[in-house]
Design a protein around this motif. Structure first.
Motif, PDB file in Angstrom:
ATOM      1  N   ASN A   1       4.657   7.543   0.775  1.00  0.00           N
ATOM      2  CA  ASN A   1       4.853   8.511  -0.298  1.00  0.00           C
ATOM      3  C   ASN A   1       5.215   9.848   0.335  1.00  0.00           C
ATOM      4  N   VAL A   2       6.497  10.151   0.315  1.00  0.00           N
ATOM      5  CA  VAL A   2       6.963  11.427   0.865  1.00  0.00           C
ATOM      6  C   VAL A   2       7.504  12.287  -0.273  1.00  0.00           C
ATOM      7  N   SER A   3       7.023  12.007  -1.481  1.00  0.00           N
ATOM      8  CA  SER A   3       7.665  12.608  -2.651  1.00  0.00           C
ATOM      9  C   SER A   3       6.687  13.035  -3.734  1.00  0.00           C
ATOM     10  N   CYS A   4       5.381  13.054  -3.423  1.00  0.00           N
ATOM     11  CA  CYS A   4       4.426  13.486  -4.450  1.00  0.00           C
ATOM     12  C   CYS A   4       4.571  14.991  -4.658  1.00  0.00           C
ATOM     13  N   PRO A   5       4.868  15.429  -5.888  1.00  0.00           N
ATOM     14  CA  PRO A   5       5.074  16.864  -6.093  1.00  0.00           C
ATOM     15  C   PRO A   5       3.774  17.630  -6.313  1.00  0.00           C
ATOM     16  N   ASN A   6       2.626  16.946  -6.279  1.00  0.00           N
ATOM     17  CA  ASN A   6       1.380  17.556  -6.759  1.00  0.00           C
ATOM     18  C   ASN A   6       0.388  17.954  -5.677  1.00  0.00           C
ATOM     19  N   VAL A   7       0.808  17.988  -4.424  1.00  0.00           N
ATOM     20  CA  VAL A   7      -0.125  18.346  -3.357  1.00  0.00           C
ATOM     21  C   VAL A   7       0.491  19.459  -2.514  1.00  0.00           C
ATOM     22  N   LYS A   8      -0.395  20.271  -1.922  1.00  0.00           N
ATOM     23  CA  LYS A   8       0.130  21.435  -1.183  1.00  0.00           C
ATOM     24  C   LYS A   8       0.630  21.034   0.206  1.00  0.00           C
TER      25      LYS A   8
ATOM     26  N   ALA B   1       0.847  -1.200   0.000  1.00  0.00           N
ATOM     27  CA  ALA B   1       0.000   0.000   0.000  1.00  0.00           C
ATOM     28  C   ALA B   1       0.876   1.241   0.000  1.00  0.00           C
ATOM     29  N   ASN B   2       0.693   2.087  -1.013  1.00  0.00           N
ATOM     30  CA  ASN B   2       1.362   3.383  -1.052  1.00  0.00           C
ATOM     31  C   ASN B   2       0.534   4.309  -0.164  1.00  0.00           C
ATOM     32  N   ILE B   3       1.187   4.911   0.817  1.00  0.00           N
ATOM     33  CA  ILE B   3       0.473   5.667   1.858  1.00  0.00           C
ATOM     34  C   ILE B   3       0.819   7.146   1.768  1.00  0.00           C
ATOM     35  N   PHE B   4      -0.225   7.949   1.879  1.00  0.00           N
ATOM     36  CA  PHE B   4      -0.011   9.395   1.855  1.00  0.00           C
ATOM     37  C   PHE B   4      -0.748  10.047   3.021  1.00  0.00           C
ATOM     38  N   GLY B   5      -0.106  11.010   3.664  1.00  0.00           N
ATOM     39  CA  GLY B   5      -0.773  11.755   4.738  1.00  0.00           C
ATOM     40  C   GLY B   5      -0.388  13.217   4.692  1.00  0.00           C
ATOM     41  N   GLU B   6      -1.250  14.041   5.275  1.00  0.00           N
ATOM     42  CA  GLU B   6      -0.900  15.471   5.365  1.00  0.00           C
ATOM     43  C   GLU B   6      -0.143  15.744   6.647  1.00  0.00           C
ATOM     44  N   THR B   7      -0.274  14.811   7.615  1.00  0.00           N
ATOM     45  CA  THR B   7       0.455  14.946   8.885  1.00  0.00           C
ATOM     46  C   THR B   7       1.032  13.574   9.238  1.00  0.00           C
TER      47      THR B   7
ATOM     48  N   PRO C   1       6.479  -4.219   7.269  1.00  0.00           N
ATOM     49  CA  PRO C   1       7.646  -3.461   6.800  1.00  0.00           C
ATOM     50  C   PRO C   1       7.259  -2.098   6.224  1.00  0.00           C
ATOM     51  N   VAL C   2       8.136  -1.131   6.450  1.00  0.00           N
ATOM     52  CA  VAL C   2       7.897   0.242   6.002  1.00  0.00           C
ATOM     53  C   VAL C   2       8.976   0.624   4.969  1.00  0.00           C
ATOM     54  N   LEU C   3       8.534   0.883   3.736  1.00  0.00           N
ATOM     55  CA  LEU C   3       9.440   1.342   2.681  1.00  0.00           C
ATOM     56  C   LEU C   3       9.198   2.841   2.496  1.00  0.00           C
ATOM     57  N   VAL C   4      10.202   3.547   2.026  1.00  0.00           N
ATOM     58  CA  VAL C   4      10.027   4.985   1.810  1.00  0.00           C
ATOM     59  C   VAL C   4      10.348   5.300   0.353  1.00  0.00           C
ATOM     60  N   LYS C   5       9.398   5.964  -0.332  1.00  0.00           N
ATOM     61  CA  LYS C   5       9.620   6.336  -1.734  1.00  0.00           C
ATOM     62  C   LYS C   5      10.192   7.747  -1.791  1.00  0.00           C
TER      63      LYS C   5
END
Ligand code: SIN
Length: 309
Positions: A126-133, A97-103, A160-164
């Motif tokens: 996902n610490v690398s999406c360029p498309n969100v504020k 699962a690719n995970i995204f959070g604002e916090t 396991p935790v991977l970082v993109k």
């Protein structure tokens, strides 16, 4: 000949995965081929709440690639568990699962909501999406914030935790170091590069967000260079998953020879949905022809050969 590989305690049937955002959750591809042939499916980014993404236009073609500014459209973690998970839970391959959070808290909450979903074997932050504020790159471009996030998620979840990682930094190995020091189980590199096109007919940028993420064959050499650099610094300490510009098995093997233990096929899925299967077959053929018995022999191989010969 052994194409399977164990990474962070999980055995993958082969090292060819599909990249987040280029394969949805596998449901469309399931209609045209048996996706259990893939080493793993990385889901479209999942956030705590549903997101509609950015206004169109949000995709534009570029020479040898494309720019996107989707903005992480997704049904939210509850929507994923209710509507999508039942359709993928019996597929005989792993889902990441690719995970995204604002916090930080949102990243943790999304992962925790997925802890009991057995088919999801790991998280790709996902610490690398360029498309969100908010979120995304705000984490991936600041080493202190990134370290805090990885530590927090790692200590809160079992899987396991991977970082993109983002390529839009001066030295990607510094960000890799922060992740390794904070307990990441694997590094995924690279996400898209910041880019822009101007539409001369409309006399303004093509994308509603002006700037978007560049992917596709154009970025292959950049991705290979970054995999090489991170392997040179951390080879053996943490598995690297190579992503960026892979269309053919030769592209995939460039990532592997540079140091990737597995690869993800991304943009190629849009113009050839069978690309991942062709890459698996191509790697098998290559190994047979060159008499390699185990895929692991190929990982980081170019680092062990004398460059001058
Ligand atoms: C997006 O949904 O904007 C793309 C995701 C990403 O680049 O991480």
């Amino acid at each position: 000949m052994n194409l399977s590989i164990e990474l962070f305690g999980i055995r993958f049937k082969n090292p060819v995965w599909v990249a987040s955002g280029t394969f949805g959750y596998g449901l469309e591809a399931m209609e045209i081929y048996d996706i259990s042939k893939l080493g793993a499916v990385v889901t479209k980014g999942i956030s705590l709440r549903p997101r509609e993404g950015n206004e169109p236009p949000r995709i534009v073609e570029t020479p040898c690639g494309m720019l996107n500014s989707i903005g992480l459209q997704n049904p939210g973690v509850e929507g994923f568990l209710e509507k999508i998970y039942p359709k993928i839970k019996d597929v005989d391959t792993h889902f990441i699962a690719n995970i995204f959070g604002e916090t930080e808290e949102e990243y943790v909450e999304v992962c925790k909501a997925l802890e009991e979903a057995e088919k999801v074997v790991a998280y790709e932050l996902n610490v690398s999406c360029p498309n969100v504020k908010k979120g995304g790159i705000a984490f991936g471009h600041d080493p202190v914030t990134l370290g805090g996030l990885v530590e927090k998620v790692r200590s809160s979840v079992k899987k396991p935790v991977l970082v993109k990682l983002s390529p839009n930094v001066t030295d990607i190995t510094e960000f890799a170091k922060v992740c390794v020091d904070s307990g990441a189980d694997g590094l995924v590199l690279i996400n898209t590069l910041l880019g822009m096109r101007i539409n001369l007919r409309r006399e303004r940028p093509d994308l509603s967000t002006k700037v978007g993420g560049l992917s596709g064959p154009a970025i292959l050499p950049i991705a290979v260079r970054m995999v090489w650099e991170v392997y040179e610094r951390f080879g053996g300490q943490v598995p690297i998953i190579g992503v960026g510009g892979i269309t053919t098995y030769e592209d995939a093997l460039e990532h592997v020879y540079a140091g990737a233990s597995a690869v993800q096929i991304g943009t190629a899925n849009f113009y050839d949905p069978y690309a991942p299967l062709k890459v698996i077959e191509g790697i098998e053929r290559f190994m047979k022809e060159r008499n390699f018995k185990d895929f692991r022999q190929l990982i980081g191989r170019s680092h062990r050969l004398d460059i001058k010969t």
